[in-house]
Design a protein around this motif. Structure first.
Motif, PDB file in Angstrom:
ATOM      1  N   VAL A  47       9.582   8.398   6.721  1.00  0.00           N
ATOM      2  CA  VAL A  47       9.128   9.764   6.461  1.00  0.00           C
ATOM      3  C   VAL A  47       8.291   9.763   5.184  1.00  0.00           C
ATOM      4  O   VAL A  47       8.815   9.515   4.090  1.00  0.00           O
ATOM      5  CB  VAL A  47      10.307  10.746   6.313  1.00  0.00           C
ATOM      6  CG1 VAL A  47       9.786  12.156   5.980  1.00  0.00           C
ATOM      7  CG2 VAL A  47      11.140  10.787   7.594  1.00  0.00           C
ATOM      8  N   ILE A  48       6.990  10.009   5.326  1.00  0.00           N
ATOM      9  CA  ILE A  48       6.109  10.059   4.161  1.00  0.00           C
ATOM     10  C   ILE A  48       6.307  11.399   3.464  1.00  0.00           C
ATOM     11  O   ILE A  48       6.128  12.462   4.064  1.00  0.00           O
ATOM     12  CB  ILE A  48       4.635   9.868   4.568  1.00  0.00           C
ATOM     13  CG1 ILE A  48       4.448   8.487   5.201  1.00  0.00           C
ATOM     14  CG2 ILE A  48       3.710  10.029   3.364  1.00  0.00           C
ATOM     15  CD1 ILE A  48       3.026   8.218   5.681  1.00  0.00           C
ATOM     16  N   THR A  49       6.678  11.366   2.194  1.00  0.00           N
ATOM     17  CA  THR A  49       6.987  12.589   1.441  1.00  0.00           C
ATOM     18  C   THR A  49       5.940  12.925   0.386  1.00  0.00           C
ATOM     19  O   THR A  49       5.801  14.079   0.003  1.00  0.00           O
ATOM     20  CB  THR A  49       8.359  12.446   0.751  1.00  0.00           C
ATOM     21  OG1 THR A  49       8.344  11.260  -0.079  1.00  0.00           O
ATOM     22  CG2 THR A  49       9.475  12.321   1.785  1.00  0.00           C
ATOM     23  N   VAL A  50       5.202  11.910  -0.081  1.00  0.00           N
ATOM     24  CA  VAL A  50       4.154  12.139  -1.083  1.00  0.00           C
ATOM     25  C   VAL A  50       2.941  11.321  -0.684  1.00  0.00           C
ATOM     26  O   VAL A  50       3.056  10.131  -0.368  1.00  0.00           O
ATOM     27  CB  VAL A  50       4.614  11.742  -2.504  1.00  0.00           C
ATOM     28  CG1 VAL A  50       3.474  11.926  -3.503  1.00  0.00           C
ATOM     29  CG2 VAL A  50       5.833  12.561  -2.930  1.00  0.00           C
ATOM     30  N   PHE A  51       1.767  11.983  -0.693  1.00  0.00           N
ATOM     31  CA  PHE A  51       0.521  11.313  -0.326  1.00  0.00           C
ATOM     32  C   PHE A  51      -0.515  11.625  -1.393  1.00  0.00           C
ATOM     33  O   PHE A  51      -0.814  12.796  -1.648  1.00  0.00           O
ATOM     34  CB  PHE A  51       0.040  11.800   1.046  1.00  0.00           C
ATOM     35  CG  PHE A  51      -1.189  11.123   1.563  1.00  0.00           C
ATOM     36  CD1 PHE A  51      -1.111   9.961   2.302  1.00  0.00           C
ATOM     37  CD2 PHE A  51      -2.454  11.655   1.311  1.00  0.00           C
ATOM     38  CE1 PHE A  51      -2.248   9.335   2.790  1.00  0.00           C
ATOM     39  CE2 PHE A  51      -3.597  11.043   1.781  1.00  0.00           C
ATOM     40  CZ  PHE A  51      -3.491   9.870   2.523  1.00  0.00           C
TER      41      PHE A  51
END
Length: 410
Positions: A360-364
């Motif tokens: 789960v990508i939470t910060v990009f």
């Protein structure tokens, strides 16, 4: 596939703005009712009556003087402005702008004046439809940026642009991109005034902006507002591209944007373009209803993204789509946000960064990811080859990685 969460419009073939002519409704403000006056208190008896009489006399004289002075000043002011009775006007005529009117180069009027020579009205016509939108000149030799949806309904049609000089010139479609909703036209002219580019990455909520274009057929229109929000994930007109939902990280503004503004520049207070006007929320359940219009929620494509796409179209005739080489779970709703990966293409950017299905990508790129559409929009905002720092969760643990974005191979 993700869909728009609320009504939105484009300048496509069946939109109402071509023939819409809904009269404005004026709403009168109710007249306020003055509060009832309290009756005067009874006067005291005895020696106090004489003192009160003196006070009343002084007050009466002061009131008469003030009334006479106020009446004289009021008459002079009214006469100077052509208001009042039928007597001779007092004072001399003065048609110069008031001292408070600021039209210096750094003023809003100066910003509009700087950008207007680069503004054009775009006409696209074939046997089925006539489309009218806006655009802006980006090079002295005649390249013009507009929205893809302004010209896409007439891919084999005839195009023309109306210049600031009032001349209408035949245009050629160089290319367009449905994911970013950007198209480029070319006219056979030289010595044109290209617009000045700003930096959309440096915008902040509350910054003043001006939308330019041809809303509802009204050429050279400027509307003023602020940046209401940044990075709003909005669906592109070509929402499903090769089975992948398309979103862009929009600039939200309350500057009035209506049908026909599409493709026109959103400029900052210095007259620099910082966005391309693209869509609005109408507040109507039927976003195609005749007369639907601006309610203060409009969106623009960030100019940094639009400029990159337009440059690729001018150079190669097409634009590349930025990808991470992974599919995103459209049903995932994390308690703290984030976008869940369903899989990673072997040898793609995500796989090379060590990502896999279930992460789960939470910060990009230093910004928290709200959901899947938000991540898609943030990816599209970047160009192929950009290196982005990300944070993601795997089995409850927090991890970081460097992600090198790529161009879609299709």
């Amino acid at each position: 596939m993700y869909g728009p969460e609320s009504p939105w419009w484009s300048d496509g073939q069946h939109d109402p703005w071509r023939n819409a002519s809904t009269p404005a409704v004026l709403i009168a403000h109710p007249t306020a009712t003055a509060p009832a006056l309290e009756p005067p208190a009874p006067a005291r008896q005895g020696t106090a009556r004489a003192g009160l009489g003196l006070i009343l006399t002084v007050a009466l004289i002061s009131a008469l003087l003030a009334g006479a002075l106020g009446g004289t000043l009021g008459y002079v002011f009214a006469a100077r402005n052509g208001v009042g009775g039928g007597g001779a006007l007092v004072g001399q005529s003065d048609s110069k702008p008031a001292p408070v009117t600021n039209r210096a180069p750094e003023s809003l009027a100066g910003a509009v004046k700087r950008a207007l020579p680069s503004l054009v009205t775009v006409h696209a016509q074939d046997t089925r439809a006539l489309s009218t939108g806006s655009g802006f000149i980006v090079s002295p030799d005649g390249y013009i940026v507009t929205n893809q949806h302004v010209v896409s309904e007439t891919p084999k049609g005839k195009y023309s642009v109306l210049l600031d000089s009032g001349e209408e010139v035949t245009a050629t479609l160089i290319g367009m991109d449905g994911v970013s909703d950007i198209a480029v036209l070319k006219i056979d002219r030289s010595g044109l005034t290209p617009i000045t580019f700003g930096d959309s990455d440096k915008l902040a909520a509350g910054d003043p902006v001006i939308a330019l274009g041809t809303p509802l057929g009204q050429e050279r229109t400027a509307t003023f507002g602020i940046v209401s929000a940044l990075n709003r994930a909005r669906p592109a007109p070509a929402n499903d591209v090769g089975g992948v939902s398309a979103f862009f990280a929009a600039i939200q503004t309350d500057a009035a944007i209506n049908h026909g503004n599409s493709g026109g520049p959103l400029i900052d207070a210095a007259g620099r373009v910082i966005g391309v006007n693209q869509q609005i929320i109408t507040g109507s359940k039927d976003d195609k209803a005749a007369g639907s219009g601006n309610i203060g929620i409009g969106f623009a494509i960030p100019i940094n993204q639009a400029r990159r796409v337009a440059t690729e179209i001018m150079t190669t005739g097409a634009a590349r789509r930025t990808v991470i080489g992974a599919s995103i779970d459209p049903a995932f709703q994390g308690a703290s946000g984030g976008a869940k990966l369903l899989g990673a293409t072997e040898g793609g950017p995500a796989a090379k960064a060590g990502l896999k299905s279930g992460d789960v990508i939470t910060v990009f790129a230093g910004r928290p990811v709200q959901d899947g559409p938000d991540l898609i929009a943030q990816i599209a905002k970047q160009g192929p080859g950009a290196v982005v720092a990300i944070e993601f969760q795997r089995e409850g643990g927090k991890r970081t990685a460097q992600l090198t974005l790529a161009a879609d191979s299709k």
